[in-house]
Enzyme design. Structure first.
Site, mmCIF file in Angstrom:
data_model
loop_
_atom_site.group_PDB
_atom_site.id
_atom_site.type_symbol
_atom_site.label_atom_id
_atom_site.label_comp_id
_atom_site.label_asym_id
_atom_site.label_seq_id
_atom_site.Cartn_x
_atom_site.Cartn_y
_atom_site.Cartn_z
ATOM 1 N N TRP A 120 1.159 7.269 9.435
ATOM 2 C CA TRP A 120 2.045 6.509 10.324
ATOM 3 C C TRP A 120 3.496 5.867 9.634
ATOM 4 O O TRP A 120 4.504 5.766 10.143
ATOM 5 C CB TRP A 120 1.541 4.983 10.899
ATOM 6 C CG TRP A 120 0.378 5.383 12.201
ATOM 7 C CD1 TRP A 120 0.036 6.506 12.490
ATOM 8 C CD2 TRP A 120 -0.169 4.602 13.134
ATOM 9 N NE1 TRP A 120 -0.694 6.585 13.706
ATOM 10 C CE2 TRP A 120 -0.726 5.285 13.918
ATOM 11 C CE3 TRP A 120 -0.119 3.020 13.083
ATOM 12 C CZ2 TRP A 120 -1.612 4.655 14.983
ATOM 13 C CZ3 TRP A 120 -0.742 2.510 14.256
ATOM 14 C CH2 TRP A 120 -1.564 3.420 15.109
ATOM 15 N N ARG A 127 -6.356 0.943 3.514
ATOM 16 C CA ARG A 127 -5.179 1.625 2.892
ATOM 17 C C ARG A 127 -5.082 0.536 1.680
ATOM 18 O O ARG A 127 -4.652 0.877 0.606
ATOM 19 C CB ARG A 127 -3.923 1.737 3.621
ATOM 20 C CG ARG A 127 -3.383 0.469 4.467
ATOM 21 C CD ARG A 127 -2.567 0.847 5.604
ATOM 22 N NE ARG A 127 -1.844 -0.425 6.344
ATOM 23 C CZ ARG A 127 -2.195 -0.604 7.459
ATOM 24 N NH1 ARG A 127 -3.435 0.325 7.996
ATOM 25 N NH2 ARG A 127 -1.987 -1.729 8.125
ATOM 26 N N ASP A 176 0.672 -8.254 13.388
ATOM 27 C CA ASP A 176 -0.117 -7.870 14.516
ATOM 28 C C ASP A 176 1.014 -7.619 15.547
ATOM 29 O O ASP A 176 1.583 -8.208 16.379
ATOM 30 C CB ASP A 176 -1.152 -8.796 15.282
ATOM 31 C CG ASP A 176 -1.802 -8.437 16.203
ATOM 32 O OD1 ASP A 176 -1.440 -7.126 16.925
ATOM 33 O OD2 ASP A 176 -2.744 -9.317 16.670
ATOM 34 N N GLU A 205 -1.333 -7.317 7.667
ATOM 35 C CA GLU A 205 0.083 -6.685 8.144
ATOM 36 C C GLU A 205 0.225 -7.484 9.531
ATOM 37 O O GLU A 205 -0.764 -7.944 10.262
ATOM 38 C CB GLU A 205 0.445 -5.245 8.253
ATOM 39 C CG GLU A 205 0.536 -4.872 7.006
ATOM 40 C CD GLU A 205 1.240 -3.452 6.943
ATOM 41 O OE1 GLU A 205 2.161 -3.244 7.621
ATOM 42 O OE2 GLU A 205 0.421 -2.532 6.239
ATOM 43 N N HIS A 231 1.001 -1.149 -0.026
ATOM 44 C CA HIS A 231 0.030 0.255 -0.118
ATOM 45 C C HIS A 231 1.133 1.284 0.049
ATOM 46 O O HIS A 231 2.175 1.211 0.186
ATOM 47 C CB HIS A 231 -0.767 -0.063 1.230
ATOM 48 C CG HIS A 231 -0.071 -0.009 2.419
ATOM 49 N ND1 HIS A 231 0.208 1.127 3.034
ATOM 50 C CD2 HIS A 231 0.087 -0.985 3.378
ATOM 51 C CE1 HIS A 231 0.810 0.727 4.276
ATOM 52 N NE2 HIS A 231 0.812 -0.346 4.305
ATOM 53 N N GLY A 232 0.258 2.200 -0.283
ATOM 54 C CA GLY A 232 0.926 3.694 -0.379
ATOM 55 C C GLY A 232 1.382 4.421 1.151
ATOM 56 O O GLY A 232 0.941 3.617 2.065
ATOM 57 N N GLU A 233 1.581 5.528 1.068
ATOM 58 C CA GLU A 233 2.057 6.100 2.410
ATOM 59 C C GLU A 233 0.580 6.385 3.244
ATOM 60 O O GLU A 233 -0.369 6.627 2.704
ATOM 61 C CB GLU A 233 2.689 7.516 1.981
ATOM 62 C CG GLU A 233 2.854 8.343 3.065
ATOM 63 C CD GLU A 233 3.534 9.703 2.783
ATOM 64 O OE1 GLU A 233 4.752 9.875 2.419
ATOM 65 O OE2 GLU A 233 2.769 10.495 2.558
ATOM 66 N N THR A 234 0.997 6.127 4.471
ATOM 67 C CA THR A 234 -0.083 6.576 5.526
ATOM 68 C C THR A 234 0.643 7.523 6.487
ATOM 69 O O THR A 234 2.092 7.675 6.352
ATOM 70 C CB THR A 234 -0.712 5.268 6.345
ATOM 71 O OG1 THR A 234 0.689 4.722 7.145
ATOM 72 C CG2 THR A 234 -0.968 4.236 5.206
ATOM 73 N N GLY A 290 0.360 -2.088 11.633
ATOM 74 C CA GLY A 290 -0.164 -3.374 11.738
ATOM 75 C C GLY A 290 -1.710 -3.556 11.468
ATOM 76 O O GLY A 290 -1.971 -3.249 10.260
#
Length: 140
Positions: free
Chosen positions: A32, A76, A100, A98, A27-30, A40
């Site tokens: 976090w 996301r 945990d 992702e 996925h792209g940028e978040t 996660g």
């Protein structure tokens, strides 16, 4: 013929000459990602930049066909699929979520190390799994 774990023979599967190609796309940028927090299972959205990255993926994969598309069920990843043009044909799979991080979800590595010197993501994961297995076995 191949050998099974119990010593029995089994016929070997024949492979075609062409090996399958597997593409992995994160996925792209978040938010976090920017703050370097462990992300996660927390279901946070892409940033504007993350959405632009997903749109760029569309151009990069244009004209390609895929036998199967799998994704994490988190927003996301689903938003990435939508912006890349694959939302209609992708299947969510919980096994693609992702890691945990448990109590350390959302923490930065430096903060974790300040609390638990020597912390290592993969070592802790194995330790926790073994601890839970022991607890499960003794709860009979």
């Amino acid at each position: 013929m191949g050998r099974l774990g119990n010593g029995e023979d089994r016929p070997r599967a024949q492979m075609s000459g062409a090996l399958p190609q597997v593409y992995l796309v994160r996925h792209g940028e978040t938010a976090w990602t920017i703050s370097r927090q462990h992300t996660g299972r927390t279901d946070i959205p892409l940033t504007e930049r993350g959405e632009r990255e997903a749109q760029a993926l569309s151009a990069r994969l244009k004209g390609m066909s895929f036998t199967k598309l799998l994704t994490s069920p988190l927003q996301r990843a689903r938003r990435r699929d939508e912006l890349a043009g694959f939302a209609e044909c992708v299947h969510a799979d919980h096994d693609l979520m992702e890691w945990d991080y448990g109590a350390y979800e959302g923490w930065r590595r430096s903060n974790i190390l300040a609390e638990r010197s020597g912390w290592d993501l993969f070592e802790v994961g194995i330790v926790l799994a073994a601890m839970l297995l022991r607890r499960f076995k003794t709860s009979d």
